[in-house]
Design a protein around this motif. Structure first.
Motif, PDB file in Angstrom:
ATOM      1  N   ASP A  93       0.732  -1.202  -0.030  1.00  0.00           N
ATOM      2  CA  ASP A  93      -0.068   0.014   0.097  1.00  0.00           C
ATOM      3  C   ASP A  93       0.778   1.231  -0.112  1.00  0.00           C
ATOM      4  O   ASP A  93       0.405   2.316   0.454  1.00  0.00           O
ATOM      5  N   VAL A 153      -8.606  -4.663   0.485  1.00  0.00           N
ATOM      6  CA  VAL A 153      -8.318  -3.640   1.421  1.00  0.00           C
ATOM      7  C   VAL A 153      -8.373  -4.319   2.630  1.00  0.00           C
ATOM      8  O   VAL A 153      -9.301  -4.152   3.531  1.00  0.00           O
ATOM      9  N   ALA A 241      -7.054   3.601   5.514  1.00  0.00           N
ATOM     10  CA  ALA A 241      -7.297   3.524   4.227  1.00  0.00           C
ATOM     11  C   ALA A 241      -8.659   4.001   3.705  1.00  0.00           C
ATOM     12  O   ALA A 241      -9.328   3.677   2.677  1.00  0.00           O
ATOM     13  N   GLN A 244      -8.581   4.769   0.031  1.00  0.00           N
ATOM     14  CA  GLN A 244      -8.422   3.465  -0.552  1.00  0.00           C
ATOM     15  C   GLN A 244      -9.744   2.953  -0.777  1.00  0.00           C
ATOM     16  O   GLN A 244     -10.068   2.414  -1.859  1.00  0.00           O
ATOM     17  N   TYR A 511      -3.507   5.641  -3.615  1.00  0.00           N
ATOM     18  CA  TYR A 511      -2.871   4.401  -3.259  1.00  0.00           C
ATOM     19  C   TYR A 511      -2.692   3.279  -4.329  1.00  0.00           C
ATOM     20  O   TYR A 511      -3.162   3.872  -5.469  1.00  0.00           O
TER      21      TYR A 511
END
Length: 608
Positions: A93, A153, A241, A244, A511
């Motif tokens: 990542d 993820v 995240a 993301q 990302y």
């Protein structure tokens, strides 16, 4: 006196000698002519070099259909392409310019540590970022709005931290996004319905929106079905995240923050902007952050604030703040908004809405600090200021040209001659050209224009012709205008499209595995002598999803160099002729990225 006679034998020998001489002359003449003709060795050698520059049929088959000639320009033999190895799995990542370790070396004041801080040359990675083990192609839109594969993820912290706010839930091997947010725990749809009672969202007046501190971008996700494109941003912070997740859902988003540097968007770009409990200190630094929102907000645009200090009478104890403190904060915001020529249109419950006046001459305000800059769109790595961006001449207010009509209407910046070298006629020709070229792409790859390629990027967007020709609710395009190119991003926004400034010598603010399709026209010619071609290609690979596609358009010699580097990157490539035929020096390189993951032999490449 009698005459002298030659004997008959002498005459015979002379005749024979003359014949032999003539025969030898003819023989040597023919021999010389043969050696210089197409039948001689000298010509075979002469033809050896041109053979190396002929276009030959390219044998590798990609997994989509094509109606073009597949061509490869073969240069004289050179050493084999460099092979790029996978990076360690810890970099799955990796975000080059927003890495935590580097960020912590910078001041926390004004969120400087959360801004872009790119690695120096000696610290750049020269390897391929791996996908996590078990990576799966994301769900197709619109299912992707509500579901994300856990393997893609694998971070559960938000499911606990934001459980009561309905951001995200973990179910089996997927995440579910119910559409909630901190200020709309019962769903973004109901929240947007309330906004639409004040803001003309339904009729195409509002097309571009900005979400400052977006979380998992559910506001932007639910605006999409109303044909509104939101540019959502949030920092890479302890909300693990979040950006993301947004991209994995098929929603436009970037890593970003309101800090000390101007936002990477042109002035007068957005029809609407919101802060939904974004916790941005709007009144700090003489209102610098709200003045930056004003810079990017169009005349007649709307600003929504939901969360502190709105409805402070109900929540001040929950926020653990005094009445006097939150009341003073709201009063300062009201005064600041008035100084910006914003008029409050609505306040009910947790939501307040302001409208920026279309004509600043009609507003009453005290003397303010007006920015003296000549170009309010020159923002890349420029310091944010506490001045107010003045209106430019002939601005068009929100709603004067509605979407989709504004997609092909002549943008005001072009109509008023504000883009050097671009006229109404050249703009219209550019649109025709991109319609032709996108139709050609669709014949090459029948997946273009379908939900298979949901997240699309144009690396050198120009006037936005590629995105306009591709416009569909099945996909969205991040239009990137390089910082070294002609500044046309304002035109892109005037068309009702979205985009961002960027320098391709650096990492993009996203990302890994963010995009399904990357398009670039003239990118490598533009960056010739600016930075290493290898660095740009590795960055493209980082942000491209496994089995994603790339289309590059450039001069043939440039693309040959690109193709050679790509040969060591687990990319399958095809060189294609230009739409107008093989004699045009511009070619098209089409790429499919192979599927492979970190720490696994599961790969479509020949070498894991």
């Amino acid at each position: 006196m009698g005459s002298k006679q030659n004997p008959p034998g002498n005459r015979t020998r002379r005749t024979l000698s003359i014949f032999v001489v003539i025969a030898l002359c003819c023989f040597f003449y023919l021999l010389g002519a043969w050696q210089k003709s197409s039948f001689g060795k000298g010509d075979r050698i002469a033809f050896e070099v041109p053979k190396h520059t002929d276009c030959n049929i390219f044998s590798t088959n990609l997994n989509f259909e094509t109606h073009h000639n597949d061509v490869e320009i073969v240069e004289p033999s050179e050493p084999k392409a460099k092979e790029f190895k996978p990076c360690d799995a810890q970099y799955r990542d990796y975000t080059p310019c927003q890495e935590q370790d580097r960020a912590m070396k910078f001041p926390r004041e004004n969120m400087i540590y959360r801004e872009r801080h790119c690695p120096p040359e000696e610290e750049k990675l020269h390897c391929l970022i791996p996908a996590p083990k078990g990576y799966i192609t994301p769900f197709s839109w619109p299912k992707s709005r509500d579901y994300v594969h856990y393997a893609n993820v694998p971070y559960k912290s938000l499911t606990v931290e934001k459980a009561v706010q309905n951001w995200v839930q973990f179910q089996g091997n997927v995440f579910k996004f119910p559409g909630g947010g901190t200020m709309f725990p019962h769903g973004a749809d109901a929240y947007i319905d309330e906004l639409a009672s004040v803001i003309p969202i339904a009729d195409g007046s509002v097309r571009t929106a900005l979400d400052t501190g977006c979380g998992v971008a559910s506001w932007g996700a639910y605006l999409l079905k109303r044909n509104v494109l939101a540019m959502s941003f949030a920092p890479k912070d302890n909300h693990e995240a979040q950006v993301q997740f947004a991209l994995e859902r098929g929603v436009p988003a970037v890593i970003g923050v309101l800090g000390s540097i101007r936002l990477p968007y042109p002035s007068r770009a957005f029809d609407m902007s919101q802060c939904s409990r974004c916790l941005i200190p709007w009144t700090s630094n003489d209102g610098m952050y709200l003045k930056e929102v004003d810079r990017v907000l169009r005349p007649g645009g709307y600003w929504i604030l939901s969360g502190p200090p709105i409805n402070w009478k109900t929540y001040y104890k929950t926020w653990k703040r005094s009445k006097e403190d939150v009341q003073a904060e709201q009063r300062e915001i009201e005064e600041l908004a008035e100084s910006l020529c914003w008029e409050k249109k609505y306040e009910k419950g947790d939501i307040a809405i302001w409208k920026k006046k279309a004509n600043t001459k009609s507003c009453r305000r005290k003397t303010v600090n007006i920015c003296q800059t000549k170009d309010a769109d020159d923002v890349w790595y420029k310091k944010m200021d506490t001045c107010i961006t003045p209106p430019s001449a002939n601005e068009v207010a929100v709603g004067e040209v509605k979407f989709p009509a504004r997609l092909y209407a002549v943008p005001p910046r072009i109509a008023n001659g504000l883009v050097a070298g671009v006229t109404t006629e050249s703009y219209q020709e550019d649109n025709k050209l991109w319609k032709k070229q996108v139709n050609s792409y669709k014949r090459m790859n029948k997946l273009i224009g379908t939900t298979r390629y949901r997240n699309v990027m144009d690396m050198n967007a120009g006037l936005g012709g590629f995105a306009a020709a591709l416009e569909s609710r099945k996909s969205w395009v991040m239009n990137v205008v390089p910082s070294i190119a002609k500044n046309t991003l304002g035109v892109v926004y005037e068309r009702g499209l979205i985009g961002i400034y960027h320098d391709w010598c650096e990492g993009f603010s996203t990302y890994p595995r963010s995009y399904d399709l990357i398009h670039g026209s003239g990118v490598f010619s533009l960056y010739k002598n600016q930075c290493n071609m290898e660095d740009i290609l590795l960055e493209m690979d980082r942000i491209l999803r496994p089995e994603g596609a790339v289309i590059l358009r450039d001069e043939v010699d440039v693309l040959n160099k690109v193709k050679k580097i790509a040969g060591g990157m687990r990319w399958d490539t095809k060189m294609m002729d230009h739409e107008d035929g093989p004699l045009v020096p511009e070619k098209i390189l089409v790429v499919v990225k192979q599927y492979w993951v970190g720490n696994s032999g599961n790969s479509t490449s020949n070498d894991d």
